[in-house]
Design an enzyme around this catalytic site. Structure first.
Site, mmCIF file in Angstrom:
data_model
loop_
_atom_site.group_PDB
_atom_site.id
_atom_site.type_symbol
_atom_site.label_atom_id
_atom_site.label_comp_id
_atom_site.label_asym_id
_atom_site.label_seq_id
_atom_site.Cartn_x
_atom_site.Cartn_y
_atom_site.Cartn_z
ATOM 1 N N ARG A 104 0.805 -1.256 0.088
ATOM 2 C CA ARG A 104 -0.047 -0.187 0.048
ATOM 3 C C ARG A 104 0.866 1.126 -0.099
ATOM 4 O O ARG A 104 1.837 1.274 0.897
ATOM 5 C CB ARG A 104 -0.936 0.036 1.195
ATOM 6 C CG ARG A 104 -2.140 -1.027 1.142
ATOM 7 C CD ARG A 104 -3.068 -0.777 0.055
ATOM 8 N NE ARG A 104 -4.152 -1.724 -0.192
ATOM 9 C CZ ARG A 104 -4.043 -2.726 -0.659
ATOM 10 N NH1 ARG A 104 -3.203 -3.082 -1.286
ATOM 11 N NH2 ARG A 104 -5.261 -3.662 -0.680
ATOM 12 N N GLU A 106 -5.243 6.595 -6.934
ATOM 13 C CA GLU A 106 -5.279 5.907 -8.238
ATOM 14 C C GLU A 106 -6.888 5.995 -8.720
ATOM 15 O O GLU A 106 -7.752 6.133 -8.119
ATOM 16 C CB GLU A 106 -5.132 4.409 -7.802
ATOM 17 C CG GLU A 106 -3.791 3.952 -6.938
ATOM 18 C CD GLU A 106 -3.866 2.661 -6.519
ATOM 19 O OE1 GLU A 106 -4.710 1.793 -6.845
ATOM 20 O OE2 GLU A 106 -2.743 2.255 -5.933
ATOM 21 N N HIS A 143 -1.099 -0.803 -10.448
ATOM 22 C CA HIS A 143 -1.773 -1.570 -9.383
ATOM 23 C C HIS A 143 -2.067 -2.821 -10.068
ATOM 24 O O HIS A 143 -3.285 -3.385 -9.984
ATOM 25 C CB HIS A 143 -2.975 -0.865 -8.967
ATOM 26 C CG HIS A 143 -3.026 -1.422 -7.325
ATOM 27 N ND1 HIS A 143 -3.780 -0.707 -6.470
ATOM 28 C CD2 HIS A 143 -2.980 -2.887 -6.644
ATOM 29 C CE1 HIS A 143 -3.664 -1.458 -5.214
ATOM 30 N NE2 HIS A 143 -3.221 -2.504 -5.509
#
Length: 318
Positions: A237, A266, A285
């Site tokens: 993270r 994001e 991601h």
């Protein structure tokens, strides 16, 4: 009248083909939304009439203010069994059932190792160099004999440790709760402290859950402790690492480079500083984005909906 279900953030347009949705189609009308919706009012307009919403990981947060504006929502299905972007207390208070799914379990570890190899051998830079007519513009960093520091020795961290051992690396691990017994089980050295791990490692890979204890765990002083030839990899993270400090570390040469798959915002904004750092390898991601994972996610999502319709919800969060 059928219930309405929206599948959010189906970027690759594969949600409806990754599982057999037919068991619920006699009771549920399903639509897939292929773009990310940033604006809350637009999102409410898209899903406000839906009783069921399926979300992909933390792509779209469901905070209390959003939930309050979705009075029709009765079932919220998230891929995975952990989602920090859902206000579970607000969902419970509103009578919304929240369910999760299983997953394939290997994709993030495999991507992590791809990033380690990518920064070690300058894969992207050399690929681009060939495309522009160049040949052998960098010198790679060997993994054999180097030290791999693993922050967090859970399921993912243990897999990365085994990958490192297979490549002939010396593996050292640390986390706030890591014991000597657990380190011995994984066959790795236990660092006496975070500082010792950072100072002694050639590659540092983060595999911690984001919490109050881990938020900002790696700051400017920690990055300065690392070797100038070392690399930092984060597929966990983004907030575990001070984002501005990492950018400064890369710009000032405190470390040789980094690879990240997670970001503070994001999708990553077009003007984000991470888009222009030459010694930063980035992926959007992708840790959980694999065929096997998607198949597992959506198969279980259908099962969650089917069980809810039958009055016996499964994989519930509360």
């Amino acid at each position: 009248m059928k219930l309405r279900c929206a599948i959010l953030d189906d970027y690759q347009q594969v949600a409806l083909t990754s599982a057999d949705w037919s068991p619920i189609l006699d009771q549920v009308e399903v639509k897939s939304i292929h773009r990310h919706i940033d604006q809350q009012e637009e999102l409410i307009e898209e899903i406000g009439n839906c009783e069921i919403v399926v979300i992909m990981r933390e792509r779209t947060p469901f905070r209390a203010d959003l939930l309050a504006k979705l009075p029709n929502l009765k079932l919220l299905v998230t891929t995975g069994m952990r989602n920090a972007s859902i206000d579970l207390a607000a969902a419970k208070a509103q009578g919304i059932t929240v369910c999760g799914t299983g997953g394939a379990g290997n994709s993030t570890a495999e991507l992590t190792w791809a990033l380690i190899l990518g920064v070690a051998r300058s894969i992207v830079q050399e690929h681009n160099a060939i495309r522009s007519g160049q040949w052998q513009s960098t010198i790679g960093t060997d993994l054999y004999g180097k030290t791999l520091g693993v922050l967090g020795l859970g399921k993912l961290g243990t897999k990365i440790a085994k990958f490192g051992q297979a490549f002939g690396m010396d593996v050292v691990a640390w986390s706030q709760n890591l014991t000597q017994e657990r380190a011995d089980e994984a066959g790795v050295r236990l660092a006496a402290s975070k500082e010792e791990l950072l100072e002694s490692s050639d590659f540092v890979s983060i595999h911690l859950v984001l919490s109050d204890r881990t938020r900002g765990l790696i700051g400017a002083e920690d990055l300065k402790r690392m070797r100038p030839t070392a690399y930092l990899i984060n597929t966990s993270r983004a907030p575990i690492v001070d984002q501005a400090a990492l950018a400064e570390a890369l710009q000032e040469g405190w470390i040789a480079g980094a690879a990240v798959d997670v970001f503070d915002v994001e999708p990553l904004p077009q003007d984000h500083m991470y888009r222009s750092l030459p010694n930063l390898l980035t992926t959007p991601h992708l840790g959980y984005v694999s065929r096997a994972n998607y198949d597992a996610f959506y198969k279980d999502a259908v099962e969650d909906i089917e069980a809810y319709l039958a009055g016996s919800p499964v994989r519930t969060f509360f």
